[in-house]
Design a protein around this motif. Sequence first.
Motif, mmCIF file in Angstrom:
data_model
loop_
_atom_site.group_PDB
_atom_site.id
_atom_site.type_symbol
_atom_site.label_atom_id
_atom_site.label_comp_id
_atom_site.label_asym_id
_atom_site.label_seq_id
_atom_site.Cartn_x
_atom_site.Cartn_y
_atom_site.Cartn_z
ATOM 1 N N ALA A 169 -14.987 -14.302 -13.332
ATOM 2 C CA ALA A 169 -15.984 -13.260 -13.592
ATOM 3 C C ALA A 169 -15.300 -11.911 -13.790
ATOM 4 C CB ALA A 169 -16.968 -13.187 -12.424
ATOM 5 N N LYS A 170 -15.768 -11.167 -14.781
ATOM 6 C CA LYS A 170 -15.133 -9.903 -15.130
ATOM 7 C C LYS A 170 -16.164 -8.803 -15.314
ATOM 8 C CE LYS A 170 -11.361 -12.113 -17.785
ATOM 9 N NZ LYS A 170 -11.831 -13.513 -17.657
ATOM 10 N N ALA A 171 -15.709 -7.568 -15.120
ATOM 11 C CA ALA A 171 -16.464 -6.376 -15.504
ATOM 12 C C ALA A 171 -15.531 -5.488 -16.313
ATOM 13 C CB ALA A 171 -16.983 -5.636 -14.286
ATOM 14 N N ILE A 172 -16.076 -4.844 -17.328
ATOM 15 C CA ILE A 172 -15.276 -4.013 -18.216
ATOM 16 C C ILE A 172 -15.753 -2.565 -18.091
ATOM 17 C CG2 ILE A 172 -14.335 -3.740 -20.529
ATOM 18 C CD1 ILE A 172 -13.979 -6.560 -19.302
ATOM 19 N N ALA A 173 -14.820 -1.655 -17.811
ATOM 20 C CA ALA A 173 -15.113 -0.236 -17.650
ATOM 21 C C ALA A 173 -14.853 0.504 -18.956
ATOM 22 C CB ALA A 173 -14.252 0.345 -16.532
ATOM 23 N N HIS A 174 -15.900 1.146 -19.475
ATOM 24 C CA HIS A 174 -15.820 1.958 -20.695
ATOM 25 C C HIS A 174 -16.312 3.369 -20.399
ATOM 26 C CE1 HIS A 174 -16.065 -1.688 -23.512
ATOM 27 N NE2 HIS A 174 -16.654 -2.187 -22.438
ATOM 28 N N ILE A 175 -15.924 4.316 -21.241
ATOM 29 C CA ILE A 175 -16.653 5.573 -21.338
ATOM 30 C C ILE A 175 -17.154 5.696 -22.774
ATOM 31 C CG2 ILE A 175 -15.460 6.759 -19.471
ATOM 32 C CD1 ILE A 175 -13.771 8.216 -21.579
ATOM 33 N N THR A 176 -18.236 6.441 -22.951
ATOM 34 C CA THR A 176 -18.832 6.521 -24.287
ATOM 35 C C THR A 176 -17.969 7.331 -25.253
ATOM 36 O OG1 THR A 176 -20.178 8.385 -23.479
ATOM 37 C CG2 THR A 176 -21.198 6.198 -23.489
ATOM 38 N N TRP A 177 -17.270 8.366 -24.780
ATOM 39 C CA TRP A 177 -16.313 9.156 -25.561
ATOM 40 C C TRP A 177 -16.898 9.556 -26.918
ATOM 41 C CZ3 TRP A 177 -10.464 7.744 -24.911
ATOM 42 C CH2 TRP A 177 -9.681 8.880 -25.124
ATOM 43 N N ASP A 178 -18.051 10.205 -26.852
ATOM 44 C CA ASP A 178 -18.794 10.548 -28.065
ATOM 45 C C ASP A 178 -18.216 11.739 -28.816
ATOM 46 O OD1 ASP A 178 -20.749 10.373 -25.467
ATOM 47 O OD2 ASP A 178 -21.167 8.833 -26.975
ATOM 48 N N ARG A 179 -17.488 12.605 -28.100
ATOM 49 C CA ARG A 179 -16.932 13.815 -28.706
ATOM 50 C C ARG A 179 -15.492 14.011 -28.239
ATOM 51 N NH1 ARG A 179 -22.333 17.535 -27.515
ATOM 52 N NH2 ARG A 179 -23.582 16.693 -29.247
ATOM 53 N N ASN A 180 -14.716 14.666 -29.063
ATOM 54 C CA ASN A 180 -13.339 15.000 -28.715
ATOM 55 C C ASN A 180 -13.290 16.471 -28.315
ATOM 56 O OD1 ASN A 180 -12.125 12.446 -29.270
ATOM 57 N ND2 ASN A 180 -12.337 12.882 -31.456
ATOM 58 N N ALA A 181 -13.138 16.707 -27.033
ATOM 59 C CA ALA A 181 -13.087 18.066 -26.490
ATOM 60 C C ALA A 181 -11.718 18.309 -25.862
ATOM 61 C CB ALA A 181 -14.195 18.255 -25.463
ATOM 62 N N LEU A 233 -22.058 17.619 -22.897
ATOM 63 C CA LEU A 233 -22.252 16.175 -22.807
ATOM 64 C C LEU A 233 -23.384 15.751 -23.736
ATOM 65 C CD1 LEU A 233 -21.387 13.598 -21.144
ATOM 66 C CD2 LEU A 233 -23.358 14.079 -19.684
ATOM 67 N N VAL A 234 -23.186 14.653 -24.438
ATOM 68 C CA VAL A 234 -24.241 14.113 -25.292
ATOM 69 C C VAL A 234 -25.406 13.682 -24.399
ATOM 70 C CG1 VAL A 234 -24.834 12.273 -26.910
ATOM 71 C CG2 VAL A 234 -22.593 13.378 -27.034
ATOM 72 N N PRO A 235 -26.632 14.021 -24.742
ATOM 73 C CA PRO A 235 -27.766 13.655 -23.877
ATOM 74 C C PRO A 235 -27.868 12.150 -23.660
ATOM 75 C CG PRO A 235 -28.452 15.311 -25.466
ATOM 76 C CD PRO A 235 -27.059 14.876 -25.868
ATOM 77 N N TYR A 236 -28.214 11.809 -22.438
ATOM 78 C CA TYR A 236 -28.414 10.399 -22.067
ATOM 79 C C TYR A 236 -29.398 9.715 -23.007
ATOM 80 C CZ TYR A 236 -30.164 6.579 -19.025
ATOM 81 O OH TYR A 236 -30.563 5.374 -18.509
ATOM 82 N N ALA A 237 -30.481 10.419 -23.343
ATOM 83 C CA ALA A 237 -31.512 9.830 -24.209
ATOM 84 C C ALA A 237 -30.950 9.446 -25.568
ATOM 85 C CB ALA A 237 -32.671 10.803 -24.374
ATOM 86 N N ASN A 238 -29.974 10.197 -26.054
ATOM 87 C CA ASN A 238 -29.370 9.879 -27.359
ATOM 88 C C ASN A 238 -28.653 8.536 -27.320
ATOM 89 O OD1 ASN A 238 -30.185 12.513 -27.776
ATOM 90 N ND2 ASN A 238 -28.330 13.134 -28.845
ATOM 91 N N LEU A 239 -27.875 8.311 -26.256
ATOM 92 C CA LEU A 239 -27.140 7.044 -26.134
ATOM 93 C C LEU A 239 -28.082 5.890 -25.868
ATOM 94 C CD1 LEU A 239 -24.033 6.773 -26.381
ATOM 95 C CD2 LEU A 239 -24.797 9.095 -25.953
ATOM 96 N N ARG A 240 -29.111 6.143 -25.067
ATOM 97 C CA ARG A 240 -30.110 5.105 -24.807
ATOM 98 C C ARG A 240 -30.749 4.667 -26.112
ATOM 99 N NH1 ARG A 240 -35.451 4.838 -24.549
ATOM 100 N NH2 ARG A 240 -36.516 3.540 -22.989
ATOM 101 N N SER A 241 -31.101 5.623 -26.954
ATOM 102 C CA SER A 241 -31.717 5.296 -28.247
ATOM 103 C C SER A 241 -30.730 4.613 -29.178
ATOM 104 C CB SER A 241 -32.256 6.572 -28.897
ATOM 105 O OG SER A 241 -33.291 7.138 -28.127
#
Length: 287
Positions: A25-37, A45-53
Amino acid sequence: MSDLWLPGAERLDIGDHAPTDGGPAKAIAHITWDRNATKAKPQDLVPYANLRSYFSGGGRASAPHILWDPFTGRMVQFLPANSRSKSLADRAGGTRTNRAGSVVLQIEALFFPWCRVNGKAYEKLTDTPCKGWDELNAWVASWGVANSWPMGKPNGFTGKRDERIWRMRSGWYAHAHVPENDHTDPGTWPDFTVITKKPAFEPYPGAHFFVKDSRPALGKSSPIFTAMGKRLVAVGCGKYKVGPGPVLGQADVDSYEAFQRKLGFTGSDAKWPPGPTSWNKLKVPKV
């Protein structure tokens, strides 16, 4: 039985379920990394609602199991735990990265380096409040994922990939560890939860609590009914169009009877009111 849907998370099923291949069994850790700052030029931060959509719409082909906002603790789940998701690159003919385990639970933390929230910039995921992590970690562990990093806990944006370890060992893997992938996230990740005591559950209140004049006590109000309803949704037996809420309704009765049938009860044993055996298996949190 572990919950297919993370208790407390929003359930937003995008369909397209498919089984995993079995194995550790595995879990994979990601970050969304939507912007390069950068430190000199942080970005909001990109709004949560944007990623949810996005993950429930045009980006569903790369949706994870869980989108986690470490600043607020909000979480939304797009696929049940026993289905693969598609957040990893998967080349033809190689290891099926998204399926290489009894579960391969993929967690996307809403984050990028030097994101700005309420005027403050955050360099690392571990600098955030990491709200909701304890509950998320406990749910992942309930699926048999070891609280360990077989290729080392992520500490910086560098890749380290070993397909032999990937095939053989249970645990958490950074996106930077996964074969056939070239991403280097998440950079950092919070420490595993130390479980010091078992969660408290509501004791069985007795059949009289659920009935009035030998019928379901429809209209009765109690926070126990809300907690019960949330658990029924979490185990896949919810029949609610709205709620659940504190007032006992027919949807609660229908949902609980579906749960008792799922446990194998038949005939009158599967009917309302709840009995002590099924109640203890439902594990309603103490209110």
